[in-house]
Design a protein around this motif. Structure first.
Motif, PDB file in Angstrom:
ATOM      1  N   LEU A 152       0.840  -1.201   0.000  1.00 54.45           N
ATOM      2  CA  LEU A 152       0.000   0.000   0.000  1.00 54.45           C
ATOM      3  C   LEU A 152       0.872   1.246   0.000  1.00 54.45           C
ATOM      4  CD1 LEU A 152      -2.768   1.302   0.121  1.00 54.45           C
ATOM      5  CD2 LEU A 152      -2.709   1.073   2.620  1.00 54.45           C
ATOM      6  N   MET A 153       1.933   1.237   0.799  1.00 52.10           N
ATOM      7  CA  MET A 153       2.864   2.367   0.812  1.00 52.10           C
ATOM      8  C   MET A 153       3.507   2.539  -0.558  1.00 52.10           C
ATOM      9  SD  MET A 153       6.311   2.925   3.136  1.00 52.10           S
ATOM     10  CE  MET A 153       5.421   3.161   4.687  1.00 52.10           C
ATOM     11  N   ALA A 154       3.934   1.446  -1.170  1.00 48.43           N
ATOM     12  CA  ALA A 154       4.591   1.510  -2.473  1.00 48.43           C
ATOM     13  C   ALA A 154       3.647   2.065  -3.535  1.00 48.43           C
ATOM     14  CB  ALA A 154       5.094   0.128  -2.876  1.00 48.43           C
ATOM     15  N   ASP A 155       2.385   1.638  -3.524  1.00 47.29           N
ATOM     16  CA  ASP A 155       1.415   2.108  -4.510  1.00 47.29           C
ATOM     17  C   ASP A 155       1.108   3.585  -4.300  1.00 47.29           C
ATOM     18  OD1 ASP A 155      -0.502   1.558  -6.691  1.00 47.29           O
ATOM     19  OD2 ASP A 155      -2.004   2.010  -5.160  1.00 47.29           O
ATOM     20  N   THR A 156       0.984   4.006  -3.042  1.00 47.78           N
ATOM     21  CA  THR A 156       0.710   5.410  -2.737  1.00 47.78           C
ATOM     22  C   THR A 156       1.852   6.297  -3.209  1.00 47.78           C
ATOM     23  OG1 THR A 156      -0.613   4.798  -0.808  1.00 47.78           O
ATOM     24  CG2 THR A 156       0.223   7.052  -0.884  1.00 47.78           C
ATOM     25  N   LEU A 157       3.089   5.870  -2.951  1.00 50.83           N
ATOM     26  CA  LEU A 157       4.247   6.661  -3.361  1.00 50.83           C
ATOM     27  C   LEU A 157       4.362   6.727  -4.881  1.00 50.83           C
ATOM     28  CD1 LEU A 157       6.836   5.548  -0.674  1.00 50.83           C
ATOM     29  CD2 LEU A 157       5.812   7.810  -0.952  1.00 50.83           C
ATOM     30  N   ARG A 158       4.002   5.650  -5.553  1.00 48.76           N
ATOM     31  CA  ARG A 158       4.027   5.675  -7.016  1.00 48.76           C
ATOM     32  C   ARG A 158       3.093   6.760  -7.549  1.00 48.76           C
ATOM     33  NH1 ARG A 158       0.618   4.237 -10.563  1.00 48.76           N
ATOM     34  NH2 ARG A 158      -0.686   3.139  -9.052  1.00 48.76           N
ATOM     35  N   ARG A 159       1.919   6.880  -6.960  1.00 48.76           N
ATOM     36  CA  ARG A 159       0.975   7.903  -7.406  1.00 48.76           C
ATOM     37  C   ARG A 159       1.516   9.300  -7.121  1.00 48.76           C
ATOM     38  NH1 ARG A 159      -4.987   5.499  -5.698  1.00 48.76           N
ATOM     39  NH2 ARG A 159      -4.597   3.357  -6.386  1.00 48.76           N
ATOM     40  N   PHE A 160       2.095   9.485  -5.953  1.00 50.15           N
ATOM     41  CA  PHE A 160       2.656  10.794  -5.621  1.00 50.15           C
ATOM     42  C   PHE A 160       3.748  11.187  -6.612  1.00 50.15           C
ATOM     43  CE2 PHE A 160       1.653  10.334  -0.801  1.00 50.15           C
ATOM     44  CZ  PHE A 160       0.342  10.707  -1.042  1.00 50.15           C
ATOM     45  N   ARG A 161       4.624  10.230  -6.962  1.00 51.98           N
ATOM     46  CA  ARG A 161       5.721  10.547  -7.860  1.00 51.98           C
ATOM     47  C   ARG A 161       5.226  10.850  -9.264  1.00 51.98           C
ATOM     48  NH1 ARG A 161       8.149   6.852  -4.781  1.00 51.98           N
ATOM     49  NH2 ARG A 161       7.719   5.131  -6.181  1.00 51.98           N
TER      50      ARG A 161
END
Length: 225
Positions: A152-161
């Motif tokens: 979930l953290m990885a997916d959230t950070l992907r969207r932010f980037r």
């Protein structure tokens, strides 16, 4: 493999292709998106394009308006830009700390390869060179996030980037050298399995990245004015 699996793989590929065109500004911020035109360009039927646009709408990279269809999201405001980095500063140092104690040999090789390729993408400051550099910049951050074991953290950070990279073609000259040095410090800390130093190095990198991107934000807003 079930029939649903290749369909899902196609939808993923189309989604990634459109997202890349958005962050590379091949599709300019605010531009109207035509489903049939995109389908023809990607050599697919309109169905996976519709599915991809719905997913990109959820990520905030495209917007849908009644009776007007889809458009590329406009560049974010200065306030939203600040909020984006507030969230990255909360999550990415934690992701780096997790990676420092969980990354395996494959992850370390991937991080080293991304940094090597970033260093190689130097010289002419052309748009294509900057695209290559920032592609591997994104991979570096993605590997760190995925190595932490929190999907979930990885997916959230992907969207932010993805949102951060909408500004990437406005980067000033000199960014590649500074970014590589900062990435090297993060990688060294992860390789040394030191979560505290990894988190601190990532935090410093993000603060400096935000400072470097501010001129790009101003330039983008001036273009829209």
């Amino acid at each position: 493999m079930t029939e649903a699996q290749p369909r899902q793989m196609l939808a993923d590929t189309v989604c990634e292709a459109i997202a890349q065109r958005l962050v590379d500004h091949e599709i300019e911020p605010g531009a109207k998106l035509n489903i049939n035109t995109l389908a023809q360009a990607l050599d697919v039927s309109p169905t996976p394009v519709r599915e991809a646009l719905a997913r990109l709408e959820a990520d905030g990279l495209v917007v849908k308006r009644a009776l007007a269809g889809y458009s590329a999201a406009p560049l974010m405001s200065g306030r939203t830009f600040e909020e984006l980095f507030e969230m990255r500063l909360l999550l990415e140092p934690a992701a780096a700390a997790r990676a420092a104690v969980r990354v395996g040999e494959e992850g370390l090789r991937a991080l080293t390869d991304s940094l090597t390729r970033m260093r190689a993408a130097h010289g002419d400051n052309s748009r294509e060179t900057m695209r290559r550099f920032l592609h591997h910049d994104a991979l570096f951050h993605d590997v760190i996030a995925s190595s932490g074991g929190n999907s979930l953290m990885a997916d959230t950070l992907r969207r932010f980037r993805s949102h951060t990279h909408l500004y990437r073609l406005y980067f000033p000259v000199g960014v590649p050298d500074a970014t590589c040095r900062e990435h090297e410090r993060v990688l060294d800390a992860i390789r040394d399995a030191d979560p505290d130093v990894a988190a601190a190095a990532m935090r410093t990198h993000l603060h400096r990245a935000q400072e470097r991107l501010l001129p790009g934000l101003v330039a983008a807003e001036d273009e829209e004015a």
